[in-house]
Design a protein around this motif. Structure first.
Motif, PDB file in Angstrom:
ATOM      1  N   VAL A   3     -15.182 -28.818   1.498  1.00  0.00           N
ATOM      2  CA  VAL A   3     -15.910 -28.386   0.192  1.00  0.00           C
ATOM      3  C   VAL A   3     -15.251 -29.414  -0.641  1.00  0.00           C
ATOM      4  O   VAL A   3     -13.931 -29.600  -1.012  1.00  0.00           O
ATOM      5  CB  VAL A   3     -15.642 -26.952   0.865  1.00  0.00           C
ATOM      6  CG1 VAL A   3     -16.183 -26.441  -1.221  1.00  0.00           C
ATOM      7  CG2 VAL A   3     -16.369 -26.471   1.220  1.00  0.00           C
ATOM      8  N   PHE A  36     -28.395 -25.841  -3.815  1.00  0.00           N
ATOM      9  CA  PHE A  36     -28.520 -25.964  -2.650  1.00  0.00           C
ATOM     10  C   PHE A  36     -29.580 -26.577  -2.558  1.00  0.00           C
ATOM     11  O   PHE A  36     -29.150 -27.135  -1.068  1.00  0.00           O
ATOM     12  CB  PHE A  36     -29.893 -24.146  -1.514  1.00  0.00           C
ATOM     13  CG  PHE A  36     -28.205 -22.890  -1.906  1.00  0.00           C
ATOM     14  CD1 PHE A  36     -27.758 -23.335  -0.324  1.00  0.00           C
ATOM     15  CD2 PHE A  36     -26.935 -22.401  -2.701  1.00  0.00           C
ATOM     16  CE1 PHE A  36     -26.946 -22.015  -0.371  1.00  0.00           C
ATOM     17  CE2 PHE A  36     -26.851 -21.303  -1.917  1.00  0.00           C
ATOM     18  CZ  PHE A  36     -26.424 -21.468  -1.295  1.00  0.00           C
ATOM     19  N   LYS A  38     -28.688 -29.577  -1.921  1.00  0.00           N
ATOM     20  CA  LYS A  38     -28.091 -30.702  -1.114  1.00  0.00           C
ATOM     21  C   LYS A  38     -27.456 -30.235   0.272  1.00  0.00           C
ATOM     22  O   LYS A  38     -27.557 -31.157   0.765  1.00  0.00           O
ATOM     23  CB  LYS A  38     -26.891 -30.752  -2.268  1.00  0.00           C
ATOM     24  CG  LYS A  38     -25.966 -31.574  -1.808  1.00  0.00           C
ATOM     25  CD  LYS A  38     -24.134 -32.326  -2.471  1.00  0.00           C
ATOM     26  CE  LYS A  38     -23.047 -33.364  -1.434  1.00  0.00           C
ATOM     27  NZ  LYS A  38     -22.329 -33.122  -2.527  1.00  0.00           N
ATOM     28  N   TYR A  39     -27.553 -28.893   0.369  1.00  0.00           N
ATOM     29  CA  TYR A  39     -26.578 -28.512   1.352  1.00  0.00           C
ATOM     30  C   TYR A  39     -28.322 -28.681   2.709  1.00  0.00           C
ATOM     31  O   TYR A  39     -28.250 -28.717   3.555  1.00  0.00           O
ATOM     32  CB  TYR A  39     -26.607 -27.264   1.480  1.00  0.00           C
ATOM     33  CG  TYR A  39     -25.384 -27.230   1.113  1.00  0.00           C
ATOM     34  CD1 TYR A  39     -24.554 -28.008   0.295  1.00  0.00           C
ATOM     35  CD2 TYR A  39     -25.192 -25.979   0.103  1.00  0.00           C
ATOM     36  CE1 TYR A  39     -23.707 -27.816  -0.375  1.00  0.00           C
ATOM     37  CE2 TYR A  39     -24.224 -25.654  -0.698  1.00  0.00           C
ATOM     38  CZ  TYR A  39     -23.443 -26.506  -0.890  1.00  0.00           C
ATOM     39  OH  TYR A  39     -22.715 -26.426  -1.806  1.00  0.00           O
ATOM     40  N   LYS A  40     -29.643 -29.363   2.318  1.00  0.00           N
ATOM     41  CA  LYS A  40     -31.145 -29.126   3.012  1.00  0.00           C
ATOM     42  C   LYS A  40     -30.380 -27.632   4.249  1.00  0.00           C
ATOM     43  O   LYS A  40     -31.006 -28.509   4.674  1.00  0.00           O
ATOM     44  CB  LYS A  40     -30.721 -30.394   3.964  1.00  0.00           C
ATOM     45  CG  LYS A  40     -30.710 -31.418   3.218  1.00  0.00           C
ATOM     46  CD  LYS A  40     -31.063 -32.798   4.285  1.00  0.00           C
ATOM     47  CE  LYS A  40     -31.088 -34.119   3.155  1.00  0.00           C
ATOM     48  NZ  LYS A  40     -30.853 -34.174   1.531  1.00  0.00           N
ATOM     49  N   PHE A  56     -30.116 -21.408   7.097  1.00  0.00           N
ATOM     50  CA  PHE A  56     -29.620 -22.368   8.345  1.00  0.00           C
ATOM     51  C   PHE A  56     -30.264 -21.578   9.679  1.00  0.00           C
ATOM     52  O   PHE A  56     -29.382 -21.010   9.761  1.00  0.00           O
ATOM     53  CB  PHE A  56     -28.226 -22.296   8.470  1.00  0.00           C
ATOM     54  CG  PHE A  56     -28.152 -23.154   6.581  1.00  0.00           C
ATOM     55  CD1 PHE A  56     -27.953 -24.128   6.318  1.00  0.00           C
ATOM     56  CD2 PHE A  56     -27.866 -22.543   5.431  1.00  0.00           C
ATOM     57  CE1 PHE A  56     -27.966 -25.142   4.805  1.00  0.00           C
ATOM     58  CE2 PHE A  56     -27.455 -22.784   3.796  1.00  0.00           C
ATOM     59  CZ  PHE A  56     -28.019 -24.043   3.422  1.00  0.00           C
ATOM     60  N   SER A 105     -22.052 -20.232  -2.131  1.00  0.00           N
ATOM     61  CA  SER A 105     -22.053 -22.107  -2.506  1.00  0.00           C
ATOM     62  C   SER A 105     -20.908 -22.476  -1.671  1.00  0.00           C
ATOM     63  O   SER A 105     -21.712 -23.439  -0.497  1.00  0.00           O
ATOM     64  CB  SER A 105     -22.123 -21.961  -3.822  1.00  0.00           C
ATOM     65  OG  SER A 105     -23.431 -21.446  -4.275  1.00  0.00           O
ATOM     66  N   ALA A 108     -21.654 -21.759   2.271  1.00  0.00           N
ATOM     67  CA  ALA A 108     -22.737 -22.699   2.743  1.00  0.00           C
ATOM     68  C   ALA A 108     -22.472 -24.441   2.788  1.00  0.00           C
ATOM     69  O   ALA A 108     -23.397 -24.735   3.372  1.00  0.00           O
ATOM     70  CB  ALA A 108     -24.453 -23.019   1.619  1.00  0.00           C
ATOM     71  N   GLU A 109     -21.598 -24.357   1.818  1.00  0.00           N
ATOM     72  CA  GLU A 109     -21.956 -25.580   2.185  1.00  0.00           C
ATOM     73  C   GLU A 109     -20.709 -26.506   3.095  1.00  0.00           C
ATOM     74  O   GLU A 109     -21.172 -27.451   4.083  1.00  0.00           O
ATOM     75  CB  GLU A 109     -20.688 -26.883   0.746  1.00  0.00           C
ATOM     76  CG  GLU A 109     -20.023 -28.119   0.936  1.00  0.00           C
ATOM     77  CD  GLU A 109     -20.025 -28.870   0.029  1.00  0.00           C
ATOM     78  OE1 GLU A 109     -19.539 -30.291   0.030  1.00  0.00           O
ATOM     79  OE2 GLU A 109     -19.570 -28.112  -1.015  1.00  0.00           O
ATOM     80  N   THR A 110     -19.985 -25.204   3.637  1.00  0.00           N
ATOM     81  CA  THR A 110     -18.877 -25.653   4.807  1.00  0.00           C
ATOM     82  C   THR A 110     -20.278 -25.646   6.087  1.00  0.00           C
ATOM     83  O   THR A 110     -20.151 -26.162   7.084  1.00  0.00           O
ATOM     84  CB  THR A 110     -17.799 -24.372   5.056  1.00  0.00           C
ATOM     85  OG1 THR A 110     -16.830 -24.964   4.115  1.00  0.00           O
ATOM     86  CG2 THR A 110     -17.314 -24.757   6.128  1.00  0.00           C
ATOM     87  N   SER A 112     -23.192 -25.917   6.113  1.00  0.00           N
ATOM     88  CA  SER A 112     -24.555 -27.414   6.345  1.00  0.00           C
ATOM     89  C   SER A 112     -23.275 -28.333   6.848  1.00  0.00           C
ATOM     90  O   SER A 112     -24.369 -29.528   6.911  1.00  0.00           O
ATOM     91  CB  SER A 112     -24.520 -28.120   4.253  1.00  0.00           C
ATOM     92  OG  SER A 112     -23.500 -28.277   3.592  1.00  0.00           O
ATOM     93  N   ARG A 115     -23.035 -26.994  10.611  1.00  0.00           N
ATOM     94  CA  ARG A 115     -24.336 -25.655  11.260  1.00  0.00           C
ATOM     95  C   ARG A 115     -24.746 -24.087  12.654  1.00  0.00           C
ATOM     96  O   ARG A 115     -23.466 -25.343  13.893  1.00  0.00           O
ATOM     97  CB  ARG A 115     -26.106 -26.430  11.880  1.00  0.00           C
ATOM     98  CG  ARG A 115     -26.332 -27.242   9.869  1.00  0.00           C
ATOM     99  CD  ARG A 115     -27.506 -27.255   9.788  1.00  0.00           C
ATOM    100  NE  ARG A 115     -27.644 -28.305   8.903  1.00  0.00           N
ATOM    101  CZ  ARG A 115     -28.743 -27.303   7.363  1.00  0.00           C
ATOM    102  NH1 ARG A 115     -29.614 -26.515   7.917  1.00  0.00           N
ATOM    103  NH2 ARG A 115     -29.211 -28.288   6.580  1.00  0.00           N
TER     104      ARG A 115
END
Length: 178
Positions: A3, A36, A38-40, A56, A105, A108-110, A112, A115
């Motif tokens: 992260v 978000f 960037k996390y797609k 996700f 957030s 969420a990066e983790t 992403s 998944r």
């Protein structure tokens, strides 16, 4: 992958400087949505007027796990002599919602990077927690039916417990806002 903690800290500081009252979290919602991108996420849902859900989806059968944070701030002025003070007169994040949004957030990066293998993970940013109207408007929004969470976890500061403690409880937790 790890992260980007600096990016998460910068998000928290930006949110702290730009607090918005319940039901008026338009800029906050925009900041979170841009962050978000960037996390797609597989899907972004607009809930109520300012709420956001980022999904996700593994595209495989399984549970839907939701993590929730709040978007709003309180109608309390913040002294201008503190570092990173609120730029919105008479409004501040005195309940830690800026921190809650930053924590989610980071999680969420983790997610992403790794998944879900089955089911879905949803990050919900709820408006109007402070005036007690936000949860109901989210649940009543037809778009929420697309999510149908099996489990919901919420982040909130809770004084009186040892630092670093994680408190779990079935059912309602904070009686004043349940």
């Amino acid at each position: 992958m790890t992260v980007d903690i600096k990016r998460i800290i910068d998000l928290r500081l930006k949110l702290h400087r730009l607090p918005e009252l319940s039901g008026q979290e338009y800029k906050t919602s925009e900041i979170i949505e841009r962050f978000f991108a960037k996390y797609k996420p597989d899907k972004v849902l607009n809930l109520s007027q300012t709420g956001k859900a980022f999904v996700f989806d593994s595209k495989k059968e399984g549970k839907t796990i939701m993590f929730r944070a709040e978007l709003d701030a309180l109608p309390i002025d913040e002294p201008k002599d503190i570092i990173n003070h609120s730029h919105n007169k008479g409004i501040s994040h005195k309940c830690g919602h800026d921190g809650h949004m930053a924590i989610l957030s980071g999680l969420a990066e983790t997610i992403s990077f790794d998944r879900p293998k089955q089911g879905k993970v949803v990050f919900l940013f709820q408006p109007a927690e402070e005036n007690l109207s936000g949860a109901k408007t989210i649940i009543d929004d037809p778009a929420f039916k697309e999510i149908e969470p099996d489990l919901i976890f919420a982040v909130h500061n809770l004084p009186g417990f040892e630092e670093g403690a994680v408190i779990l409880k079935d059912g309602n937790f904070t009686g004043a806002t349940s």
